[in-house]
Scaffold this motif. Structure first.
Motif, PDB file in Angstrom:
ATOM      1  N   GLY A  57      47.518  49.465  47.188  1.00 46.56           N
ATOM      2  CA  GLY A  57      46.479  50.115  46.393  1.00 46.56           C
ATOM      3  C   GLY A  57      45.779  51.179  47.214  1.00 46.56           C
ATOM      4  O   GLY A  57      45.662  51.067  48.440  1.00 46.56           O
ATOM      5  N   ALA A  59      42.448  54.329  47.044  1.00 49.13           N
ATOM      6  CA  ALA A  59      41.256  54.794  46.341  1.00 49.13           C
ATOM      7  C   ALA A  59      40.606  55.920  47.137  1.00 49.13           C
ATOM      8  O   ALA A  59      40.720  55.979  48.369  1.00 49.13           O
ATOM      9  CB  ALA A  59      40.259  53.659  46.126  1.00 49.13           C
ATOM     10  N   VAL A 177      37.475  49.441  45.647  1.00 50.74           N
ATOM     11  CA  VAL A 177      38.195  50.098  44.554  1.00 50.74           C
ATOM     12  C   VAL A 177      39.698  50.054  44.810  1.00 50.74           C
ATOM     13  O   VAL A 177      40.495  49.861  43.889  1.00 50.74           O
ATOM     14  CB  VAL A 177      37.703  51.549  44.383  1.00 50.74           C
ATOM     15  CG1 VAL A 177      38.545  52.295  43.354  1.00 50.74           C
ATOM     16  CG2 VAL A 177      36.237  51.565  43.948  1.00 50.74           C
ATOM     17  N   GLU A 180      40.901  46.606  43.919  1.00 47.02           N
ATOM     18  CA  GLU A 180      40.928  46.457  42.457  1.00 47.02           C
ATOM     19  C   GLU A 180      42.132  47.179  41.855  1.00 47.02           C
ATOM     20  O   GLU A 180      42.773  46.661  40.931  1.00 47.02           O
ATOM     21  CB  GLU A 180      39.633  47.004  41.866  1.00 47.02           C
ATOM     22  CG  GLU A 180      39.580  47.013  40.338  1.00 47.02           C
ATOM     23  CD  GLU A 180      39.687  45.628  39.727  1.00 47.02           C
ATOM     24  OE1 GLU A 180      40.060  45.539  38.543  1.00 47.02           O
ATOM     25  OE2 GLU A 180      39.411  44.636  40.433  1.00 47.02           O
ATOM     26  N   ASN A 181      42.453  48.353  42.376  1.00 43.97           N
ATOM     27  CA  ASN A 181      43.634  49.068  41.886  1.00 43.97           C
ATOM     28  C   ASN A 181      44.912  48.288  42.184  1.00 43.97           C
ATOM     29  O   ASN A 181      45.845  48.260  41.364  1.00 43.97           O
ATOM     30  CB  ASN A 181      43.702  50.454  42.525  1.00 43.97           C
ATOM     31  CG  ASN A 181      42.604  51.375  42.033  1.00 43.97           C
ATOM     32  OD1 ASN A 181      42.015  51.152  40.961  1.00 43.97           O
ATOM     33  ND2 ASN A 181      42.302  52.418  42.792  1.00 43.97           N
ATOM     34  N   ARG A 184      45.159  45.381  39.677  1.00 47.68           N
ATOM     35  CA  ARG A 184      45.594  45.846  38.357  1.00 47.68           C
ATOM     36  C   ARG A 184      47.099  46.109  38.348  1.00 47.68           C
ATOM     37  O   ARG A 184      47.793  45.777  37.381  1.00 47.68           O
ATOM     38  CB  ARG A 184      44.846  47.112  37.976  1.00 47.68           C
ATOM     39  CG  ARG A 184      43.363  46.890  37.667  1.00 47.68           C
ATOM     40  CD  ARG A 184      42.709  48.187  37.283  1.00 47.68           C
ATOM     41  NE  ARG A 184      41.283  48.003  36.979  1.00 47.68           N
ATOM     42  CZ  ARG A 184      40.458  48.988  36.659  1.00 47.68           C
ATOM     43  NH1 ARG A 184      40.914  50.231  36.595  1.00 47.68           N
ATOM     44  NH2 ARG A 184      39.186  48.743  36.407  1.00 47.68           N
ATOM     45  N   LYS A 185      47.596  46.692  39.421  1.00 48.50           N
ATOM     46  CA  LYS A 185      49.030  46.960  39.504  1.00 48.50           C
ATOM     47  C   LYS A 185      49.819  45.657  39.487  1.00 48.50           C
ATOM     48  O   LYS A 185      50.822  45.534  38.763  1.00 48.50           O
ATOM     49  CB  LYS A 185      49.339  47.766  40.769  1.00 48.50           C
ATOM     50  CG  LYS A 185      50.795  48.193  40.890  1.00 48.50           C
ATOM     51  CD  LYS A 185      51.077  48.798  42.260  1.00 48.50           C
ATOM     52  CE  LYS A 185      50.269  50.049  42.486  1.00 48.50           C
ATOM     53  NZ  LYS A 185      50.603  50.685  43.807  1.00 48.50           N
TER      54      LYS A 185
END
Length: 260
Positions: A57, A59, A177, A180-181, A184-185
């Protein structure tokens, strides 16, 4: 005469309860064969290998400056010391009163005075260093002082900067962030293959970067005096990026129980 070292031995031991040992002894005396090695019950067997999903991830966050500092100078050179002091103190009182009316706290205002002899005259200079947290209020106060005091006051260009706490919060936000990304992935991957995303097993921040202003901005080479307030704020904006690696547990699709 040298003794040859005996090869290492391997011993297998099985612990049998006393009741079962008596039964085995009676079976042997009756001519029955000994039972073979016991197999561990299914509950004692090694669990299956855990299923995992590895994702990355990234950000990028940015934050403008949260402080600005402005210096107001007033000075006077007179033949008499009292006149020089009176001229400076009158304007200094006006500046400090306006700051109080605008709601500035005393800890954000620092006043220094300098009095000295210059050839056959006396020179006094006062400097007011003001720290602003509201940039709109800063512009209003500076415009008012220029309007009322004209050329008898010198106001410096605002210097924008970040407090250490705001920079640390920006770094933390970039990392959160990015995680969190990554989550989600991983969630989308599990949904695609019909699985359920479990708890994170490993979270590692692999790379962080920070820079001030825009990397491709050529305005930084220009003189600060020629930049507008918005351009100065943009140049003082700090950017932070973060890249993380996260390892999640993967669970089988949960079956819904039928309610009778």
């Amino acid at each position: 005469m040298s003794w040859q070292q005996a090869p290492p031995s391997r011993v297998f031991v099985e612990l049998v309860p006393w009741a079962e040992r008596d039964r085995e002894r009676s079976a042997v005396s009756g001519g029955d064969a000994l039972p073979g090695p016991r197999r561990a019950p299914p509950s004692a067997q090694a669990p299956p290998a855990a299923r995992e999903v590895h994702v990355g991830g990234a950000a990028h966050v940015s934050g403008g400056p949260d402080r600005a500092q402005v210096t107001v100078r007033v000075g006077s050179t007179k033949g008499a010391a009292a006149e020089a002091k009176r001229s400076v103190c009158r304007r200094l009182d006006y500046v400090t009163q306006r700051l109080q009316l605008q709601g500035l706290q005393a800890e954000n205002v620092t006043v220094t005075k300098d009095f000295r002899r210059v050839e056959n005259a006396y020179h006094m200079e006062a400097e007011v260093c003001i720290t602003f947290t509201e940039f709109g209020k800063m512009q209003n106060i500076c415009n008012l002082l220029v309007e009322k005091l004209d050329s008898s006051v010198i106001i410096s260009q605002p210097q924008f900067y970040h407090t250490p706490g705001s920079i640390e919060n920006l770094r933390r936000q970039a990392c959160l962030v990015a995680v969190e990304n990554a989550r989600r992935k991983a969630q989308e991957v599990c949904n695609l293959v019909g699985q359920t995303l479990g708890k994170p097993l490993l979270i590692k921040e692999e790379e962080t970067k920070e820079w001030e202003g825009q990397e491709d901005d050529h305005q930084s080479s220009r003189l600060l005096s020629s930049l507008t307030v918005q351009q100065k704020i943009k140049n003082a904006t700090i950017h932070a990026s973060s890249k993380v690696f996260v390892n999640f547990e993967v669970k089988g699709k949960e079956k819904k129980k039928k309610h009778l």
